[in-house]
Write a protein that holds these residues in place. Structure first.
Motif, PDB file in Angstrom:
ATOM      1  N   ARG A 181      28.881  42.309  37.187  1.00 19.62           N
ATOM      2  CA  ARG A 181      29.812  42.794  38.427  1.00 19.62           C
ATOM      3  C   ARG A 181      30.490  41.603  39.142  1.00 19.62           C
ATOM      4  O   ARG A 181      31.502  41.701  39.700  1.00 19.62           O
ATOM      5  N   PHE A 182      29.640  40.175  38.782  1.00 22.76           N
ATOM      6  CA  PHE A 182      30.738  39.213  39.249  1.00 22.76           C
ATOM      7  C   PHE A 182      32.190  39.213  38.621  1.00 22.76           C
ATOM      8  O   PHE A 182      33.053  38.830  39.160  1.00 22.76           O
ATOM      9  N   VAL A 183      32.140  39.425  37.367  1.00 22.59           N
ATOM     10  CA  VAL A 183      33.223  39.642  36.358  1.00 22.59           C
ATOM     11  C   VAL A 183      34.017  40.521  36.819  1.00 22.59           C
ATOM     12  O   VAL A 183      35.283  40.310  37.068  1.00 22.59           O
ATOM     13  N   SER A 195      34.464  41.813  39.989  1.00 23.11           N
ATOM     14  CA  SER A 195      35.131  41.459  41.222  1.00 23.11           C
ATOM     15  C   SER A 195      36.121  40.397  40.970  1.00 23.11           C
ATOM     16  O   SER A 195      37.201  40.013  41.506  1.00 23.11           O
ATOM     17  N   TRP A 196      35.690  39.393  40.174  1.00 22.87           N
ATOM     18  CA  TRP A 196      36.637  38.140  39.718  1.00 22.87           C
ATOM     19  C   TRP A 196      37.903  39.027  39.224  1.00 22.87           C
ATOM     20  O   TRP A 196      39.018  38.515  39.350  1.00 22.87           O
ATOM     21  N   LEU A 227      27.736  34.680  30.305  1.00 27.67           N
ATOM     22  CA  LEU A 227      28.212  35.057  31.659  1.00 27.67           C
ATOM     23  C   LEU A 227      27.560  34.163  32.774  1.00 27.67           C
ATOM     24  O   LEU A 227      28.287  33.827  33.470  1.00 27.67           O
ATOM     25  N   PHE A 256      30.156  31.451  32.514  1.00 27.10           N
ATOM     26  CA  PHE A 256      31.518  31.975  33.072  1.00 27.10           C
ATOM     27  C   PHE A 256      31.430  31.389  34.776  1.00 27.10           C
ATOM     28  O   PHE A 256      32.227  30.892  34.966  1.00 27.10           O
ATOM     29  N   TRP A 271      33.530  28.958  36.624  1.00 25.64           N
ATOM     30  CA  TRP A 271      34.350  29.599  38.011  1.00 25.64           C
ATOM     31  C   TRP A 271      33.861  28.380  38.953  1.00 25.64           C
ATOM     32  O   TRP A 271      34.853  28.039  39.791  1.00 25.64           O
ATOM     33  N   GLN A 275      34.776  36.067  46.594  1.00 28.42           N
ATOM     34  CA  GLN A 275      34.585  37.788  46.498  1.00 28.42           C
ATOM     35  C   GLN A 275      33.714  38.012  45.326  1.00 28.42           C
ATOM     36  O   GLN A 275      32.901  39.032  45.418  1.00 28.42           O
ATOM     37  N   PRO A 276      33.763  37.136  44.062  1.00 29.76           N
ATOM     38  CA  PRO A 276      32.947  37.587  42.989  1.00 29.76           C
ATOM     39  C   PRO A 276      31.362  37.495  43.285  1.00 29.76           C
ATOM     40  O   PRO A 276      30.629  38.221  42.754  1.00 29.76           O
ATOM     41  N   LEU A 277      31.238  36.617  44.455  1.00 29.01           N
ATOM     42  CA  LEU A 277      29.628  36.302  44.833  1.00 29.01           C
ATOM     43  C   LEU A 277      29.374  37.719  45.470  1.00 29.01           C
ATOM     44  O   LEU A 277      28.416  38.267  45.203  1.00 29.01           O
ATOM     45  N   GLY A 307      30.783  40.545  45.244  1.00 26.59           N
ATOM     46  CA  GLY A 307      30.550  41.688  44.243  1.00 26.59           C
ATOM     47  C   GLY A 307      29.228  41.713  43.557  1.00 26.59           C
ATOM     48  O   GLY A 307      28.334  42.870  43.524  1.00 26.59           O
ATOM     49  N   ALA A 308      28.505  40.551  43.049  1.00 30.18           N
ATOM     50  CA  ALA A 308      27.479  40.470  42.224  1.00 30.18           C
ATOM     51  C   ALA A 308      26.157  40.674  43.106  1.00 30.18           C
ATOM     52  O   ALA A 308      25.304  41.441  42.784  1.00 30.18           O
TER      53      ALA A 308
END
Lengths: 229, 229
Positions: free
Chosen positions: A95-97, A99-100, B93, B96, B100, B160-162, B164-165
């Motif tokens: 889910r991090f990916v 959102s990225w 991941l 990744f 990032w 934002q990706p954080l 999301g996760a």
């Protein structure tokens, strides 16, 4: 059980270009599930009213109506635990990916192909697309895409997390692809379906990964209507 | 077996602020391993000559000399497979997230605290830091940090990706923290150790996650010399 997937299409109904719909297409294929695709256009909000919202993908799976690509992936994972896992035990990182891709990759990528996308759309969708995207980006579609050669180096730099992930493993999922790969493959497929613009250098590890990804499931993405990536 | 970790330190040798060294600190704690820390400064390249390079962290584990935080994490995972996993079966991941943090998070974060970092350094390191960072960013340290209030909204958006996760799970690692969490916690600890600047709003899910992360391992990060995050 019958499955129907509403997919964003261009003027040519065979051109299915939404990155979010491709996430679902890949997820279904990963789980070994068939689904009939039906073309849908931006301005056909009424045709999705039954789903309680106005965006694709919408998956109708028997009696179940689902929207939002992430929710669909979670549901497929839960409903088919015996099939290969979409998240590989790392749902938060996948889910991090997700959102990225939505918040970093797509805004940068859209700018490089925005007139090309516009060129693929049916006339009514063109008007909708121009109005919403010009408001979002604060410039004309023509002006945005005109800068793509200038913006390309920054776009390629933005892909650094992919290169990190692929430095030690063939897929974001590790030894085999999973939903993390499909998310980003969906983004590149969005571009491949709408634009001939060369996003990647051939010596980029992402170039090779993308080719392998488009070849998955008997070339599902590579064979779809679009350009040569 | 004795373990020695070379850690970047400020003028005060107790201020250990390198995000990369914190990745290793967290990784060791996750594996339940002790290591003595020894302070090192930017300009003491000669003290690392035995490692064949000039950057920390350097971990001396018995007869083994290791540098590069990612390589150290891989080595710890391989050497101690019986201890809790750092990568949770998703090494690509996690990497990744590693890339990032290095290429998206750090460049943006450094700009917000760069004079504060400078203020923590020993005089010889201050000269080194100013020269290398002003060349890298193309502006004076003072001019860079002067813009931090203006740049803060974009920094928060970058996270934002954080969000999301963390929307579905308490940790990037899922139900329990793993090296993906430690990577990003290391970045925030870099800021906490050097700067009183408020990076996060209290109602941000990242704020809560950071507090829980700093409290791990008996408050290892929260107790280290720095400011209140």
């Amino acid at each position: 059980m019958s499955r129907l997937l509403y997919e964003l299409a261009g003027e040519d109904p065979g051109r299915r270009f939404s990155p979010y719909c491709w996430r679902t297409r890949f997820a279904l294929a990963h789980k070994g599930l068939e689904a009939e695709g039906t073309p849908w256009r931006f301005t056909e909000k009424d045709r999705l009213a039954f789903s309680g919202q106005g965006l694709v993908p919408v998956l109708v799976d028997g009696d179940t109506v689902l929207s939002d690509s992430w929710r669909i992936a979670e549901w497929l994972e839960e409903k088919h635990p015996d099939r290969p896992s979409l998240f590989g035990g790392a749902p938060a990182l996948v889910r991090f990916v997700n959102s990225w891709a939505d918040t970093a990759l797509h805004p940068a990528l859209a700018r490089l192909i925005i007139m090309d996308i516009h060129g693929c759309l049916a006339p009514a969708d063109q008007a909708y697309f121009r109005q919403t995207r010009e408001a979002r980006f604060g410039a004309s579609l023509e002006a945005i895409q005109a800068k793509r050669e200038v913006e390309l180096p920054a776009f390629r730099k933005l892909l650094q997390p992919l290169r990190g992930a692929l430095a030690g493993k063939p897929w974001l999922g590790g030894d085999t692809p999973n939903y993390a790969d499909y998310i980003v493959l969906g983004s590149f497929q969005w571009a491949r379906c709408t634009s001939p613009f060369r996003l990647l250098a051939e010596d980029d590890v992402v170039f090779d990964w993308r080719a392998r990804g488009f070849a998955l499931f008997d070339g599902m993405a590579a064979k779809a209507k679009g350009y040569t990536a």
